[in-house]
Scaffold this motif. Structure first.
Motif, PDB file in Angstrom:
ATOM      1  N   SER A 258       0.843  -1.194   0.000  1.00  0.00           N
ATOM      2  CA  SER A 258       0.000   0.000   0.000  1.00  0.00           C
ATOM      3  C   SER A 258       0.881   1.247   0.000  1.00  0.00           C
ATOM      4  O   SER A 258       2.079   1.181   0.285  1.00  0.00           O
ATOM      5  CB  SER A 258      -0.931   0.007   1.211  1.00  0.00           C
ATOM      6  OG  SER A 258      -0.176   0.010   2.408  1.00  0.00           O
ATOM      7  N   ILE A 417      -7.772  -3.564  -0.504  1.00  0.00           N
ATOM      8  CA  ILE A 417      -7.607  -2.447   0.439  1.00  0.00           C
ATOM      9  C   ILE A 417      -6.419  -1.579   0.025  1.00  0.00           C
ATOM     10  O   ILE A 417      -6.477  -0.345   0.072  1.00  0.00           O
ATOM     11  CB  ILE A 417      -7.441  -2.979   1.870  1.00  0.00           C
ATOM     12  CG1 ILE A 417      -8.741  -3.626   2.355  1.00  0.00           C
ATOM     13  CG2 ILE A 417      -7.018  -1.866   2.828  1.00  0.00           C
ATOM     14  CD1 ILE A 417      -8.602  -4.385   3.666  1.00  0.00           C
ATOM     15  N   GLU A 420      -7.267   0.655  -2.611  1.00  0.00           N
ATOM     16  CA  GLU A 420      -8.308   1.586  -2.148  1.00  0.00           C
ATOM     17  C   GLU A 420      -9.596   1.448  -2.958  1.00  0.00           C
ATOM     18  O   GLU A 420     -10.233   2.439  -3.337  1.00  0.00           O
ATOM     19  CB  GLU A 420      -7.787   3.020  -2.178  1.00  0.00           C
ATOM     20  CG  GLU A 420      -6.561   3.212  -1.288  1.00  0.00           C
ATOM     21  CD  GLU A 420      -6.065   4.644  -1.227  1.00  0.00           C
ATOM     22  OE1 GLU A 420      -6.840   5.511  -0.764  1.00  0.00           O
ATOM     23  OE2 GLU A 420      -4.921   4.881  -1.648  1.00  0.00           O
ATOM     24  N   ASP A 422     -13.490   0.706  -3.584  1.00  0.00           N
ATOM     25  CA  ASP A 422     -14.701   0.989  -2.811  1.00  0.00           C
ATOM     26  C   ASP A 422     -15.484  -0.274  -2.495  1.00  0.00           C
ATOM     27  O   ASP A 422     -16.087  -0.391  -1.429  1.00  0.00           O
ATOM     28  CB  ASP A 422     -15.603   1.977  -3.566  1.00  0.00           C
ATOM     29  CG  ASP A 422     -14.968   3.352  -3.695  1.00  0.00           C
ATOM     30  OD1 ASP A 422     -14.189   3.712  -2.797  1.00  0.00           O
ATOM     31  OD2 ASP A 422     -15.233   4.041  -4.698  1.00  0.00           O
ATOM     32  N   ASN A 443      -8.232  -2.193   7.522  1.00  0.00           N
ATOM     33  CA  ASN A 443      -8.666  -0.876   7.081  1.00  0.00           C
ATOM     34  C   ASN A 443      -8.145   0.222   8.012  1.00  0.00           C
ATOM     35  O   ASN A 443      -7.888   1.349   7.576  1.00  0.00           O
ATOM     36  CB  ASN A 443     -10.194  -0.815   6.994  1.00  0.00           C
ATOM     37  CG  ASN A 443     -10.724  -1.380   5.689  1.00  0.00           C
ATOM     38  OD1 ASN A 443     -10.447  -0.861   4.610  1.00  0.00           O
ATOM     39  ND2 ASN A 443     -11.487  -2.466   5.772  1.00  0.00           N
ATOM     40  N   MET A 446      -4.836   1.642   6.901  1.00  0.00           N
ATOM     41  CA  MET A 446      -4.892   2.669   5.862  1.00  0.00           C
ATOM     42  C   MET A 446      -5.194   4.047   6.440  1.00  0.00           C
ATOM     43  O   MET A 446      -5.000   5.065   5.761  1.00  0.00           O
ATOM     44  CB  MET A 446      -5.934   2.288   4.818  1.00  0.00           C
ATOM     45  CG  MET A 446      -5.619   1.003   4.065  1.00  0.00           C
ATOM     46  SD  MET A 446      -4.021   1.051   3.218  1.00  0.00           S
ATOM     47  CE  MET A 446      -4.362   2.244   1.925  1.00  0.00           C
ATOM     48  N   ASN A 450      -4.380   8.376   5.604  1.00  0.00           N
ATOM     49  CA  ASN A 450      -5.338   9.477   5.692  1.00  0.00           C
ATOM     50  C   ASN A 450      -4.893  10.526   6.713  1.00  0.00           C
ATOM     51  O   ASN A 450      -5.031  11.732   6.497  1.00  0.00           O
ATOM     52  CB  ASN A 450      -6.721   8.940   6.061  1.00  0.00           C
ATOM     53  CG  ASN A 450      -7.264   7.986   5.004  1.00  0.00           C
ATOM     54  OD1 ASN A 450      -6.929   8.104   3.827  1.00  0.00           O
ATOM     55  ND2 ASN A 450      -8.106   7.057   5.429  1.00  0.00           N
TER      56      ASN A 450
END
Length: 458
Positions: A258, A417, A420, A422, A443, A446, A450
């Motif tokens: 990620s 995930i 990203e 939906d 999650n 992640m 953010n």
């Protein structure tokens, strides 16, 4: 960001069997149920196991070798659990036992499957045989020990042989080229069973024997030697079931593929680090993943610890590797995570599966490949396993379907995930059932991205 994982399910199930055989109380520290394990504990209640939860402890009271023998045996667990329950019953070769299910198509198929598994691991004599009901007695003779293509005794058979030998006070000895899933062996030793479990090779030979073998051009391969002698009583001990290595691998994969900030750090606590169980973590490390064991503890007869995980350094990629059958064997259920990692790796990754499971896994590999090709990576399915050529940047990929295999569903969920997406991976309920709460925790990882973005915007 720290996470506590679900307990390792395989080790937990073996712990419950051991607790039944203990003549007294076994206390599990920092206890939490693994998915489906309480149902297995209830099956062992029929053999006399008693348990009660006291705060963060689970107190189990066993009956020693004088446990009860239910005449109706369960058939609705996975092969590993069924075989251990049936082995407990097999100490009495005179009692009549029964497999039974509803007399419909599903029940008939279930009994037929149970009979096939039973005859794979035991010698039995049929008393009566009906479509949805099979009545039989166990034979005293043991099936011969067969080794797989890697020179090992398949771990379900090894666990069964050691349990049966313990119950019958048999002397057992065998050698293997390596070991896969030796938690039961180490657990037996920890609880005081008279066992020897050691590697053997050139160091066991005398100087004269070594020189003679070198002169003949003979090669001495290192082997794993197991020996068990009669043990009359198993004493009570405290024990701890560490976190699931598969879940730890999921966190390591997500942290690696990620787009987390380079300062991110993820820590998973008290992970099972038994090398014969967590082999896929070692393979992932070989591909260049950045994680370290920061707290390694050798207690309760085995090893576990905390793992800190970091994103790859900017400009750095995972590297394709060739993994042999023996490397994959120590984490065969977890190879889908390596397949996902290979989609991001530079060069070619080859995953060679053990011969014994290739036929069974071929349709699973086809489904896994179909999903991974949606990223744009080149994925080939061949008789031995998978070959994958990764991309420098994976930005596409959606509509993944994990099917009925929880490990594949979890590996694809990590991929989804990381990208990203939906929409969740199809059949996510299979993942949640096997690894409760894991998707929510992934999650949360992640959120590190953010939080970084929000900080920069301010």
């Amino acid at each position: 960001m720290d996470f506590v994982l679900n307990p390792d399910r395989e080790r937990f199930q073996l712990t419950l069997v051991m607790a039944l055989l203990v003549n007294g109380r076994t206390v599990l520290e920092d206890f939490a149920w693994a998915a489906g394990v309480e149902r297995f504990a209830n099956a062992l209640k029929e053999f006399g196991l008693d348990y009660v939860q006291q705060g963060h402890q689970l107190v189990l009271t066993g009956k020693g070798f004088q446990y009860d023998l239910p005449s109706l045996l369960p058939i609705d667990f996975d092969e590993e659990c069924n075989v251990m329950l049936w082995t407990l019953a097999s100490k009495d070769v005179e009692q009549i036992y029964t497999f039974a299910a509803e007399a419909d198509d599903a029940g008939i198929a279930q009994v037929a499957s149970a009979k096939e598994t039973l005859q794979k691991y035991f010698k039995v004599k049929a008393v009566s045989d009906e479509p949805a009901k099979f009545t039989f007695t166990f034979g005293y003779d043991e099936p011969s020990i067969k080794k797989d293509s890697l020179g090992n005794v398949a771990y379900i058979m090894r666990n069964r042989l050691l349990l049966r030998g313990l119950l019958r006070s048999d002397y057992i000895t065998f050698e293997e080229k390596s070991t896969v899933h030796d938690q039961w062996t180490k657990m037996l030793m920890y609880f005081g069973v008279k066992m020897k479990y050691e590697g053997r090779g050139m160091e066991q030979l005398s100087e004269l024997e070594r020189r003679m073998m070198i002169a003949r051009g003979q090669k001495v391969e290192r082997t794993q030697f197991t020996e068990m002698a009669e043990t009359k009583v198993i004493t009570a001990r405290e024990y701890y079931v560490p976190g699931d290595a598969t879940e730890a691998l999921a966190f390591a994969l997500l942290t690696t593929i990620s787009s987390l900030p380079k300062t991110a750090k993820v820590c998973v606590k008290n992970v099972d680090l038994n090398s014969s169980r967590a082999g896929a973590l070692t393979c992932f490390k070989r591909m260049g993943a950045s994680f370290e064991t920061v707290s390694r503890r050798e207690r309760y007869g085995d090893v576990y610890g905390d793992i800190e995980m970091f994103p790859l350094n900017p400009g750095k990629r995972l590297q394709g590797r060739r993994f042999s059958e023996d490397a994959i064997a120590t984490g065969v259920k977890d190879y889908p995570f390596l397949a996902v990692a290979a989609c991001f790796a530079e060069g070619e990754t080859i995953l060679r599966l053990p011969k014994e499971c290739r036929k069974e896994l071929r349709p699973i590999n086809d489904a896994l490949a179909e999903n991974l090709r949606k990223t744009g990576a080149e994925v080939g399915v061949y008789d031995d396993g998978l070959v994958i050529r990764g991309l420098e940047t994976v930005v596409n990929g959606s509509d993944f379907d994990g099917g009925e295999i929880p490990e594949i569903g979890l590996a694809l969920s990590v991929l989804s995930i990381a990208l990203e997406n939906d929409e969740p991976v199809a059949h996510r309920e299979v993942v949640e059932k096997r690894f409760p709460g894991i998707l929510e925790k992934l999650n949360q990882v992640m959120n590190l991205k953010n939080e970084k973005q929000e900080s920069e915007e301010k």
